[in-house]
Design an enzyme around this catalytic site. Structure first.
Site, PDB file in Angstrom:
ATOM      1  N   GLU A 188      85.370  94.366  42.565  1.00 45.43           N
ATOM      2  CA  GLU A 188      84.479  93.813  43.592  1.00 45.43           C
ATOM      3  C   GLU A 188      85.278  93.764  44.899  1.00 45.43           C
ATOM      4  O   GLU A 188      85.025  94.528  45.821  1.00 45.43           O
ATOM      5  CB  GLU A 188      84.022  92.410  43.180  1.00 45.43           C
ATOM      6  CG  GLU A 188      83.121  91.727  44.206  1.00 45.43           C
ATOM      7  CD  GLU A 188      82.907  90.232  43.925  1.00 45.43           C
ATOM      8  OE1 GLU A 188      83.683  89.632  43.148  1.00 45.43           O
ATOM      9  OE2 GLU A 188      81.969  89.662  44.526  1.00 45.43           O
ATOM     10  N   HIS A 247      73.852  87.500  36.034  1.00 49.73           N
ATOM     11  CA  HIS A 247      75.015  87.113  36.837  1.00 49.73           C
ATOM     12  C   HIS A 247      74.572  86.155  37.938  1.00 49.73           C
ATOM     13  O   HIS A 247      74.197  86.575  39.039  1.00 49.73           O
ATOM     14  CB  HIS A 247      75.682  88.359  37.425  1.00 49.73           C
ATOM     15  CG  HIS A 247      76.997  88.067  38.090  1.00 49.73           C
ATOM     16  ND1 HIS A 247      78.143  88.781  37.838  1.00 49.73           N
ATOM     17  CD2 HIS A 247      77.361  87.126  38.994  1.00 49.73           C
ATOM     18  CE1 HIS A 247      79.142  88.304  38.561  1.00 49.73           C
ATOM     19  NE2 HIS A 247      78.678  87.297  39.284  1.00 49.73           N
TER      20      HIS A 247
HETATM   21  N1  ADE Z   1      82.354  82.952  42.680  1.00 48.02           N
HETATM   22  C1  ADE Z   1      81.113  82.908  43.140  1.00 48.02           C
HETATM   23  N2  ADE Z   1      80.685  84.119  43.524  1.00 48.02           N
HETATM   24  C2  ADE Z   1      81.715  84.973  43.286  1.00 48.02           C
HETATM   25  C3  ADE Z   1      81.901  86.349  43.459  1.00 48.02           C
HETATM   26  N3  ADE Z   1      80.950  87.141  43.968  1.00 48.02           N
HETATM   27  N4  ADE Z   1      83.095  86.891  43.107  1.00 48.02           N
HETATM   28  C4  ADE Z   1      84.062  86.107  42.600  1.00 48.02           C
HETATM   29  N5  ADE Z   1      83.936  84.805  42.420  1.00 48.02           N
HETATM   30  C5  ADE Z   1      82.768  84.236  42.755  1.00 48.02           C
HETATM   31 ZN    ZN Z   2      79.858  86.271  40.644  1.00 51.14          ZN
END
Ligand code: ADE
Ligand code: ZN
Length: 358
Positions: A218, A29
């Site tokens: 998240e 990721h």
């Molecule tokens: N784009 C870059 N980093 C990200 C993240 N942590 N969550 C969502 N979009 C992103």
């Molecule tokens: Zn990301």
């Protein structure tokens, strides 16, 4: 990264930063747009007279990297808006990609899945999406060949970009499934842009054989993780750490053994966790979830994957055997066909010293 508490003369080799840096690693990721060298950005800003303070690295830094920002996702995402102005020519895009892959290799990442948004790279100069995608594929493969690193490229759709464009970007990815592109991702503002409109696109992604990974759980609740799995066909979850807030979703991910792409410093910088001591990674491991450890945006966060191993060891108390397991989890869940995936797993089994001899 402050390694001082483990860098004393009696620390065993596994506690030294050199040990972690030398260890072969996997990052599943990592965003290209979050992996650009500050020095190169400075040069581009000066050459093209961009509208950012670019006298030196320190004047530019706060515009493209998290420094004293408030810990929230809006401040974090604002860096990517600034970065879109740097993609001025095909040569620049190729150079930035080449460097991003080479920087991963320098940190001993031996298998990297790098994700990128063709529409982000194309926007300011109106480049054709197909061309931009092919520049990224060519430069990434060239750098991988030159730097002893295996790569897979994932196309990212951005939730807060216009939806019709996402469909076009997805078509470009579908046409390159198994021919330069291994997966499709959904990123961006999870709070204000729910995933429903993207459902048909991800259904098709699965049908054409692309891996599917979705940023979920998240910045918004654990329910996003269930949606990602049940409605968007996610094979892996980007972050997903808020899954621990919902026992029903927890049951689902345990039943399906869904892998999580955890990114520690990113979670702190975007305010998902308020201190590293409160990061749920250890709880996720105790619950038996399949976890991997990744960077997200190393340049925006000013970290390397080695630094993140340091955080895991020094702040969360993880031991070598656990980090070895997380790396093997990553090999097992890489977006590769079965045979190369088994070969990757075998390589890492061989490269990573057995826990009892470290
Ligand atoms: N784009 C870059 N980093 C990200 C993240 N942590 N969550 C969502 N979009 C992103
Ligand atoms: Zn990301």
């Amino acid at each position: 990264m402050n390694w001082s508490n483990t860098d004393h003369p009696h620390a065993t080799p596994k506690h030294r930063p050199q040990f972690w840096r030398a260890l072969p690693k996997i990052d599943l990721h990592r965003h290209l747009e979050g992996s650009l060298r500050l020095e190169s950005l400075l040069e581009i800003a000066q050459t093209f007279n961009l509208d950012v303070p670019a006298d030196n690295l320190e004047t530019l830094r706060p515009y493209v990297q998290v420094t004293t920002d408030p810990a929230n996702h809006i401040a974090f995402l604002s860096k990517f808006e600034v970065l879109r102005h740097f993609y001025r020519t095909p040569e620049i895009i190729r150079r930035l990609v080449y460097e991003a892959v080479s920087d991963a290799a320098a940190d001993n990442v031996r298998y990297l899945e790098l994700r990128f948004s063709p529409q982000a790279l194309a926007r300011v100069r109106n480049f054709p999406l197909e061309d931009v995608t092919d520049w990224v594929i060519a430069a990434a493969n060239q750098s991988a060949d030159d730097h002893n690193i295996q790569i897979g490229l994932i196309v990212t759709l951005v939730r807060h970009d216009p939806l019709p464009q996402a469909r076009k970007v997805a078509e470009v990815a579908f046409a390159r499934a198994g021919a330069g592109i291994v997966g499709l991702d959904l990123a961006g503002d999870e709070v204000r842009f729910p995933p429903e409109p993207f459902t048909p696109i991800f259904k098709e992604a699965k049908q054409v054989g692309l891996g599917v990974t979705i940023h979920a759980g998240e910045w918004a609740s654990a329910k996003g993780v269930r949606q990602a799995i049940e409605d968007l066909y996610a094979m892996r979850i980007g972050h997903g750490i808020r899954v621990i807030e919902n026992s029903q979703v927890l049951r689902l991910v345990l039943e399906r053994n869904v892998p999580f792409e955890v990114c520690l410093t990113s979670n702190l910088q975007t305010g998902v966790v308020h201190s590293m001591n409160h990061h749920p990674l250890v709880d996720m491991l105790d619950l038996g979830l399949k976890v991997t450890l990744n960077t997200d945006d190393p340049a925006v966060s000013n970290i390397t994957l080695t630094d993140e191993y340091g955080v895991a060891v020094n702040k969360l108390g993880l031991r070598y055997e656990t980090l070895r397991r997380l790396t093997l989890n990553a090999a097992e869940t890489a977006f590769l066909p079965p045979k190369p995936r088994s070969e990757l797993m075998a390589k890492f089994e061989e490269w990573l010293p057995a826990p009892d001899i470290v």
